[in-house]
Scaffold this motif. Sequence first.
Motif, PDB file in Angstrom:
ATOM      1  N   ILE A 246       0.872  -1.182   0.000  1.00 33.81           N
ATOM      2  CA  ILE A 246       0.000   0.000   0.000  1.00 33.81           C
ATOM      3  C   ILE A 246       0.900   1.220   0.000  1.00 33.81           C
ATOM      4  N   PHE A 247       0.528   2.222  -0.801  1.00 32.86           N
ATOM      5  CA  PHE A 247       1.424   3.375  -0.963  1.00 32.86           C
ATOM      6  C   PHE A 247       0.621   4.604  -1.375  1.00 32.86           C
TER       7      PHE A 247
ATOM      8  N   LEU B 209      -2.449   1.813  -4.715  1.00 31.32           N
ATOM      9  CA  LEU B 209      -2.002   3.204  -4.677  1.00 31.32           C
ATOM     10  C   LEU B 209      -3.101   4.101  -4.132  1.00 31.32           C
ATOM     11  N   GLN B 210      -2.686   5.113  -3.373  1.00 34.21           N
ATOM     12  CA  GLN B 210      -3.588   6.200  -3.012  1.00 34.21           C
ATOM     13  C   GLN B 210      -3.009   7.501  -3.565  1.00 34.21           C
ATOM     14  N   GLU B 211      -3.903   8.413  -3.913  1.00 38.69           N
ATOM     15  CA  GLU B 211      -3.550   9.690  -4.540  1.00 38.69           C
ATOM     16  C   GLU B 211      -2.771   9.538  -5.847  1.00 38.69           C
TER      17      GLU B 211
ATOM     18  N   ALA C 173      -5.939  -1.951 -12.661  1.00 44.44           N
ATOM     19  CA  ALA C 173      -7.350  -1.596 -12.464  1.00 44.44           C
ATOM     20  C   ALA C 173      -7.400  -0.123 -12.071  1.00 44.44           C
ATOM     21  N   PRO C 174      -7.527   0.791 -13.056  1.00 41.72           N
ATOM     22  CA  PRO C 174      -7.460   2.221 -12.745  1.00 41.72           C
ATOM     23  C   PRO C 174      -8.536   2.680 -11.761  1.00 41.72           C
ATOM     24  N   ARG C 175      -9.746   2.087 -11.847  1.00 42.00           N
ATOM     25  CA  ARG C 175     -10.803   2.526 -10.931  1.00 42.00           C
ATOM     26  C   ARG C 175     -10.485   2.191  -9.483  1.00 42.00           C
ATOM     27  N   HIS C 176      -9.673   1.153  -9.282  1.00 40.65           N
ATOM     28  CA  HIS C 176      -9.275   0.744  -7.928  1.00 40.65           C
ATOM     29  C   HIS C 176      -7.829   1.129  -7.623  1.00 40.65           C
TER      30      HIS C 176
ATOM     31  N   GLY D 121      -6.675  -2.495   2.400  1.00 35.28           N
ATOM     32  CA  GLY D 121      -5.495  -1.694   2.699  1.00 35.28           C
ATOM     33  C   GLY D 121      -5.584  -0.305   2.113  1.00 35.28           C
ATOM     34  N   GLY D 122      -4.821   0.605   2.708  1.00 32.67           N
ATOM     35  CA  GLY D 122      -4.756   1.946   2.173  1.00 32.67           C
ATOM     36  C   GLY D 122      -4.481   2.972   3.254  1.00 32.67           C
ATOM     37  N   ASP D 123      -4.807   4.217   2.941  1.00 37.99           N
ATOM     38  CA  ASP D 123      -4.622   5.343   3.848  1.00 37.99           C
ATOM     39  C   ASP D 123      -5.896   5.498   4.666  1.00 37.99           C
ATOM     40  N   PHE D 124      -5.837   5.112   5.946  1.00 41.42           N
ATOM     41  CA  PHE D 124      -7.018   5.170   6.806  1.00 41.42           C
ATOM     42  C   PHE D 124      -7.221   6.561   7.407  1.00 41.42           C
TER      43      PHE D 124
END
Length: 332
Positions: A34-35, A63-65, A83-86, A169-172
């Motif tokens: 996760i990043f 990825l986030q952002e 998967a660009p939407r995700h 996973g991700g930025d919580f």
Amino acid sequence: MKRFFSLLLGAWLLGTGLLGAPAAAEPLELRVMIFNIWLGGDQVAMTKTLEAIEQADADLVLLQEPEGNTAMIGAALGYAYVAPRHHTLSRFPLFDTGALLFAEVRPGKFVVVANVHLDWTDYGPYAARDGRAAEEILAVETANRLSGIAPVIALLEPLAAAGMPAIIGGDFNSPGDDWTEALLGSRPHIRFPLAWPAAKAVRDAGYQDTWRTAHPDALANPGITWSWGYPQPLLWENETQDRIDLLFARNATVEAAQIVGGAGLPDVGIAVTPFPSDHQAVVATLALEGTTAPTMIVPVAPAVTQGQPVLLRYRVVGIEGGRLDGGWIELL
């Protein structure tokens, strides 16, 4: 001007059974990253963002952002599936049904993946730093963060309850399971013990916090991901540091977890200099067995230019390998 059309598929759940029995094969080792790459990944240098992902050597990258750069990053690093939407890169085929994302980790065997980026407003550790009471912070967290993660947990629950490996996973934008009595005073803003609602909800649903499972002592290995700098070493005065980039797994065994971040920072196992984001990344190694998934018919791309080929990915419940010889798919 290019003209686009979207695809309406007759159905994605055509089978009568949701899942089959778990596979009996040897567990697969899967690396998941996760990043939060910080507003597109080019605030410092895109080359360094690519280096951080490459060094992590992950099979799945959430990825986030990404700011529309997911496909470009995937292509630059040679990921075969995007998967660009995700905002997800993968070495395994991806089935994007819209709400759900599946990765086919073995022929006919799947894991389900949820990439999250929860609401950032009224950030809880700042509120604690600024003297607000625990009860007030919990009320805000319930409204702003728990409200975002609860539907994700509910969406994955039928699959996870039936045995499919599930990854969230991700930025919580909210800390993990760390604010215990043992940590009081270890950082100035940790003034009271607190079970942060978003992380607690995921744990209560049967998921393991991969970093804390691999590193159970939160005092010795805090695993701080935000923030060491904007970028490092530029840091706002009176900034708080917490572990808010969280990777959870269910129906899997956590074998290892690492921080990808700036050289010399605590808990960093994979260093990149200069580090390109205000968030450090997490990569976990999981042992798991994929299971069968529902019947699915999904477009490889959610929209295509009119006149261009429409590529579909599908699998059918009850057929060896999920491939249907002599079948047909109707597009509406």
